[in-house]
Design a protein around this motif. Structure first.
Motif, PDB file in Angstrom:
ATOM      1  N   GLU A  69      -5.240   8.417   4.234  1.00 16.02           N
ATOM      2  CA  GLU A  69      -3.920   7.992   3.764  1.00 16.02           C
ATOM      3  C   GLU A  69      -3.208   7.178   4.831  1.00 16.02           C
ATOM      4  OE1 GLU A  69      -1.979  11.572   2.671  1.00 16.02           O
ATOM      5  OE2 GLU A  69      -2.893  11.678   0.664  1.00 16.02           O
ATOM      6  N   GLN A  71      -4.696   5.418   7.167  1.00 20.05           N
ATOM      7  CA  GLN A  71      -5.380   4.132   7.224  1.00 20.05           C
ATOM      8  C   GLN A  71      -4.970   3.239   6.060  1.00 20.05           C
ATOM      9  OE1 GLN A  71      -9.554   5.087   7.386  1.00 20.05           O
ATOM     10  NE2 GLN A  71      -9.489   5.688   9.546  1.00 20.05           N
ATOM     11  N   ALA A  72      -4.809   3.840   4.866  1.00 20.38           N
ATOM     12  CA  ALA A  72      -4.390   3.050   3.701  1.00 20.38           C
ATOM     13  C   ALA A  72      -2.984   2.502   3.893  1.00 20.38           C
ATOM     14  CB  ALA A  72      -4.452   3.910   2.437  1.00 20.38           C
ATOM     15  N   THR A  73      -2.080   3.321   4.460  1.00 21.46           N
ATOM     16  CA  THR A  73      -0.722   2.849   4.721  1.00 21.46           C
ATOM     17  C   THR A  73      -0.728   1.706   5.729  1.00 21.46           C
ATOM     18  OG1 THR A  73       0.152   5.069   4.285  1.00 21.46           O
ATOM     19  CG2 THR A  73       1.567   3.539   5.491  1.00 21.46           C
TER      20      THR A  73
END
Length: 220
Positions: A69, A71-73
């Motif tokens: 999460e 890394q996705a942000t």
């Protein structure tokens, strides 16, 4: 030879036989109890180990999810920044040579026109209509001129000269009015010229390169 005689009375012998059988059954019951306890202990130990392993795997998965999460942000922020840079790069790549455009505008200025402010700014597209379409694309720009003219005819002549460039989609006089400058009456004006970089070509066929230069302040 005289046969053996059991002198123990029959009731006592029966009682002893019953007690022996009870001891055997008791030993067997104790053995079964111990065996069941050992099996239960082994099963409980395996269950506890499996639960601990599952709990450890769950914690690892939670940590992995939190990492993904994050890394996705971070990737979302990077993508937004790259999209903004790409938009800026597209704008820079598509817009015409502003210096050539300013020279062409300055070449149309007559002696009675004085520029006080010149600005080129992007025009934001309007909100979407009910049909979902926009009437102005996001790559539109506006050339805004502010200054003074020695007379109204000189101003209209300058506006017609801008239109004759055939670079602008429209040339609009935003406002004009009299103003006193050092005891002389002049015409104060604001002109807005709409253009699209994909259509604007300062070096259009039939137009000679302009030698004059434009400035954002003072008389040209």
């Amino acid at each position: 030879m005289t046969p053996g005689v059991n002198l123990i009375p029959e009731p006592i012998r029966r009682a002893r036989m019953v007690a022996s059988r009870l001891r055997a059954w008791g030993a067997a019951w104790i053995a079964c109890t111990l065996l069941c306890a050992a099996v239960a202990g082994v099963l409980f130990s395996r269950h506890t180990t499996r639960v601990a392993r599952q709990e450890s795997e769950r914690r690892d998965l939670e940590a992995r999810r939190a990492q993904l999460e994050a890394q996705a942000t971070s990737a979302g922020r990077t993508l937004a920044d790259l999209s903004r840079r790409l938009s800026i790069a597209d704008t820079v790549r598509n817009h015409p040579d502003w210096s050539a455009l300013l020279r062409a505008v300055a070449a149309r200025r007559s002696e009675g026109i004085t520029f006080e402010r010149l600005e080129i700014a992007p025009v934001s597209p309007p909100a979407k209509a009910a049909t979902g379409a926009t009437s102005v694309s996001s790559d539109r720009f506006a050339l805004r001129l502010r200054g003074v003219s020695d007379s109204q005819p000189t101003l209209w002549s300058f506006v017609r000269a801008l239109e004759s460039l055939r670079l602008f989609e429209n040339v609009k006089t935003v406002n004009s009015g009299a103003r006193d400058v050092a005891g002389s009456q002049v015409i104060e004006f604001s002109i807005e010229c709409a253009l699209s970089p994909r259509r604007a070509r300062p070096g259009a066929p039939g137009e000679k390169p302009a030698a004059a230069s434009a400035s954002t302040g003072g008389e040209q």
